[in-house]
Motif scaffolding. Structure first.
Motif, PDB file in Angstrom:
ATOM      1  N   TYR A   1      -7.166   2.227   5.959  1.00  0.00           N
ATOM      2  CA  TYR A   1      -7.441   1.281   4.879  1.00  0.00           C
ATOM      3  C   TYR A   1      -8.007   0.005   5.487  1.00  0.00           C
TER       4      TYR A   1
ATOM      5  N   VAL B   1      -9.076  -4.164  -1.488  1.00  0.00           N
ATOM      6  CA  VAL B   1      -8.520  -3.113  -0.644  1.00  0.00           C
ATOM      7  C   VAL B   1      -9.470  -1.926  -0.689  1.00  0.00           C
TER       8      VAL B   1
ATOM      9  N   TRP C   1     -10.523   2.035   0.880  1.00  0.00           N
ATOM     10  CA  TRP C   1     -10.074   3.276   1.513  1.00  0.00           C
ATOM     11  C   TRP C   1     -11.279   4.188   1.622  1.00  0.00           C
TER      12      TRP C   1
ATOM     13  N   THR D   1       5.022   3.787   2.469  1.00  0.00           N
ATOM     14  CA  THR D   1       4.612   2.527   1.870  1.00  0.00           C
ATOM     15  C   THR D   1       4.530   1.486   2.980  1.00  0.00           C
TER      16      THR D   1
ATOM     17  N   LEU E   1       0.853  -1.186   0.000  1.00  0.00           N
ATOM     18  CA  LEU E   1       0.000   0.000   0.000  1.00  0.00           C
ATOM     19  C   LEU E   1       0.891   1.238   0.000  1.00  0.00           C
ATOM     20  N   ARG E   2       0.528   2.227  -0.803  1.00  0.00           N
ATOM     21  CA  ARG E   2       1.289   3.486  -0.866  1.00  0.00           C
ATOM     22  C   ARG E   2       0.342   4.653  -0.595  1.00  0.00           C
ATOM     23  N   ASN E   3       0.799   5.570   0.259  1.00  0.00           N
ATOM     24  CA  ASN E   3       0.040   6.779   0.556  1.00  0.00           C
ATOM     25  C   ASN E   3       0.803   7.952  -0.050  1.00  0.00           C
TER      26      ASN E   3
END
Length: 139
Positions: free
Chosen positions: A22, A59, A61, A42, A12-14
């Motif tokens: 998430y 996934v 969000w 990440t 997962l990358r923000n």
């Protein structure tokens, strides 16, 4: 997919400037995996799948679906050799042999002959030569 542990790595990358929540959900009745990821970072999450079953992993969000994948863990079959011939050049014989067909024809003929004999015997069996009831004229 990591065999034999049947684990899948989810990265997962923000890209935003604040912390984001998430959730990772699976279709195999396993509990969801909630979490939080910091800004510009990440995170890698490992989840375990069931063997030889398709599992839908999604996934989320902010209650919005980001990505969905359907995965199958075939770790037991991973060591198996590939089939030697795909597709086969000649199909195998799966129908009845000639002997079976002749046996079925003989059984049908014997059943018909037995029926004819029973029908014929039923026509001659109840006959009697003596008269059981007196005639109306003689009485």
């Amino acid at each position: 997919m990591n065999c034999p542990s049947r684990e899948v790595r989810i990265t997962l990358r923000n890209a935003g400037a604040r912390n984001e929540d998430y959730g990772i959900e699976r279709s195999d009745d396993a509990p969801s995996v909630p979490g939080q990821i910091g800004p510009h970072s990440t995170k890698t999450v490992m989840i375990k799948l069931r063997e030889d079953r398709r599992t839908r992993v999604q996934v989320n969000w902010a209650n919005k679906l980001l990505e969905t994948r359907t995965l199958t863990a075939n770790c037991k079959k991973a060591g198996a050799a590939p089939p030697s011939e795909t597709p086969p050049s000649k199909l195998p014989h799966t129908g009845p042999d000639n002997g079976v067909l002749w046996a079925r024809a003989a059984t049908g003929a014997a059943a018909m002959i037995t029926g004819v004999i029973i029908f014929w015997y039923g026509g001659i069996w109840p006959r009697r030569r003596e008269q059981i009831f007196a005639n109306k004229k003689s009485g």
